[in-house]
Design an enzyme around this catalytic site. Structure first.
Site, PDB file in Angstrom:
ATOM      1  N   CYS A  74      35.139  -2.736  54.159  1.00 47.22           N
ATOM      2  CA  CYS A  74      35.854  -2.696  55.616  1.00 47.22           C
ATOM      3  C   CYS A  74      37.085  -1.641  55.314  1.00 47.22           C
ATOM      4  O   CYS A  74      38.004  -1.943  54.737  1.00 47.22           O
ATOM      5  CB  CYS A  74      36.292  -4.023  56.149  1.00 47.22           C
ATOM      6  SG  CYS A  74      37.122  -3.858  57.614  1.00 47.22           S
ATOM      7  N   HIS A 151      24.822   1.726  58.461  1.00 42.79           N
ATOM      8  CA  HIS A 151      25.147   1.991  59.661  1.00 42.79           C
ATOM      9  C   HIS A 151      24.084   2.956  60.289  1.00 42.79           C
ATOM     10  O   HIS A 151      23.336   3.647  59.469  1.00 42.79           O
ATOM     11  CB  HIS A 151      26.521   3.014  59.731  1.00 42.79           C
ATOM     12  CG  HIS A 151      27.638   2.107  59.553  1.00 42.79           C
ATOM     13  ND1 HIS A 151      28.292   1.551  60.650  1.00 42.79           N
ATOM     14  CD2 HIS A 151      28.245   1.733  58.575  1.00 42.79           C
ATOM     15  CE1 HIS A 151      29.599   0.880  60.302  1.00 42.79           C
ATOM     16  NE2 HIS A 151      29.635   1.178  58.900  1.00 42.79           N
ATOM     17  N   GLU A 200      29.608  -3.959  65.493  1.00 44.05           N
ATOM     18  CA  GLU A 200      29.626  -4.536  64.257  1.00 44.05           C
ATOM     19  C   GLU A 200      28.579  -5.653  63.836  1.00 44.05           C
ATOM     20  O   GLU A 200      28.524  -6.704  64.667  1.00 44.05           O
ATOM     21  CB  GLU A 200      30.848  -4.692  63.745  1.00 44.05           C
ATOM     22  CG  GLU A 200      31.919  -3.586  63.544  1.00 44.05           C
ATOM     23  CD  GLU A 200      33.232  -3.758  62.821  1.00 44.05           C
ATOM     24  OE1 GLU A 200      33.010  -4.534  61.605  1.00 44.05           O
ATOM     25  OE2 GLU A 200      34.245  -3.552  63.361  1.00 44.05           O
ATOM     26  N   GLY A 212      32.230   2.464  60.183  1.00 45.07           N
ATOM     27  CA  GLY A 212      31.549   3.229  61.532  1.00 45.07           C
ATOM     28  C   GLY A 212      32.081   4.383  61.723  1.00 45.07           C
ATOM     29  O   GLY A 212      31.173   5.513  61.724  1.00 45.07           O
TER      30      GLY A 212
END
Length: 269
Positions: A74, A151, A200, A212
């Protein structure tokens, strides 16, 4: 047993931080993470961060999504922890080691080399990850990138008219993605600016997503749509992304502490 926590955020992507490095905390279960993340009955957050000692870096950061599932990395959380620690540090995550340091525009995070092989995303079977021959309704031909988290990136003329709250969970749980996937809707604004909305994995719609933003910028660069440095504008604010085409993927942006408090472990376990 009362446990201290710190509430932090990066561009509105918010976190509850538990520091287990000097405290004898019980193991954090998915159920406890989801209970703490609940915005009505818990503290409320997109992700719960649990800091532990690391033999390979300055600390290990466990990342629990709002539904209790775990994330590999993250970027926004890494900036928040670097701010909390007050300087440069190396953060070990399930997705690899991330280096962070103070910068003029906030905190800069080196996200590591993006991965593009189908089995590194991962996908259920081989295909071209730069322009995947798949579609969900009006969303088609995404690019797939793994930057610690998987992603898919869709480039669309106008993201605001697409029901991401409906298509996001459908794509996230598609059997094509064995580990689930984060869903990005990107609209090109210029050679150095992209507008982005993100669904997410495990958290839903969030105001910002660092991995992202990185995945979207990298996908746009691979397609020749933008330059090597680009501003990614999310609902919560903007991130600066730079990629040299190899190992160095750099994300820069702000982070902030919201408040501190304590909670009774037994109320949520």
């Amino acid at each position: 047993m009362r446990v201290p926590f710190i509430k932090m955020h990066g561009l509105g992507n918010d976190f509850v931080v538990l520091d287990a490095r000097g405290a004898d905390l019980p193991p954090v279960s998915p159920a406890l993470a989801a209970s703490l993340a609940d915005r009505r009955t818990g503290i409320g957050c997109d992700q719960l961060l649990v800091l532990e000692p690391s033999a390979r870096a300055d600390l290990f950061m466990h990342i629990f999504n709002a539904d209790g599932s775990e994330a590999g990395a993250c970027g926004n959380a890494s900036r928040a922890i670097a701010l909390m620690e007050g300087g440069a540090l190396r953060i070990e995550t399930a997705g690899g080691i991330i280096a962070a340091h103070p910068a003029d525009a906030g905190i800069a995070v080196e996200m590591g080399r993006p991965r593009f092989d189908w089995d590194a995303i991962p996908l259920a079977y081989p295909m071209d990850t730069l322009a995947m021959p798949v579609a969900w309704g009006e969303l088609a031909s995404p690019a797939a990138v793994n930057v610690g988290n998987p992603h898919v990136v869709f480039f669309v003329p106008d993201q605001q008219h697409i029901a991401l709250e409906t298509l996001g969970p459908e794509i996230e749980s598609d059997p094509l993605f064995p580990d689930g996937v984060n869903v990005n809707l990107a609209t090109l604004l210029s050679r150095n600016a992209i507008s982005l909305r993100v669904w997410e994995r495990g958290a839903g719609l969030t105001r910002a997503c660092g991995t992202g933003a990185c995945a979207t910028a990298v996908a746009a660069m691979r397609r020749g749509l933008v330059d090597q440095e680009v501003e990614v504008r999310l609902p919560g604010g903007a991130l600066q992304i730079a990629w040299d085409g190899g190992e160095r993927l750099l994300m820069t942006g702000p982070a902030a502490e919201s408040f501190r408090g304590t909670f009774a472990w037994g109320d949520y376990a």
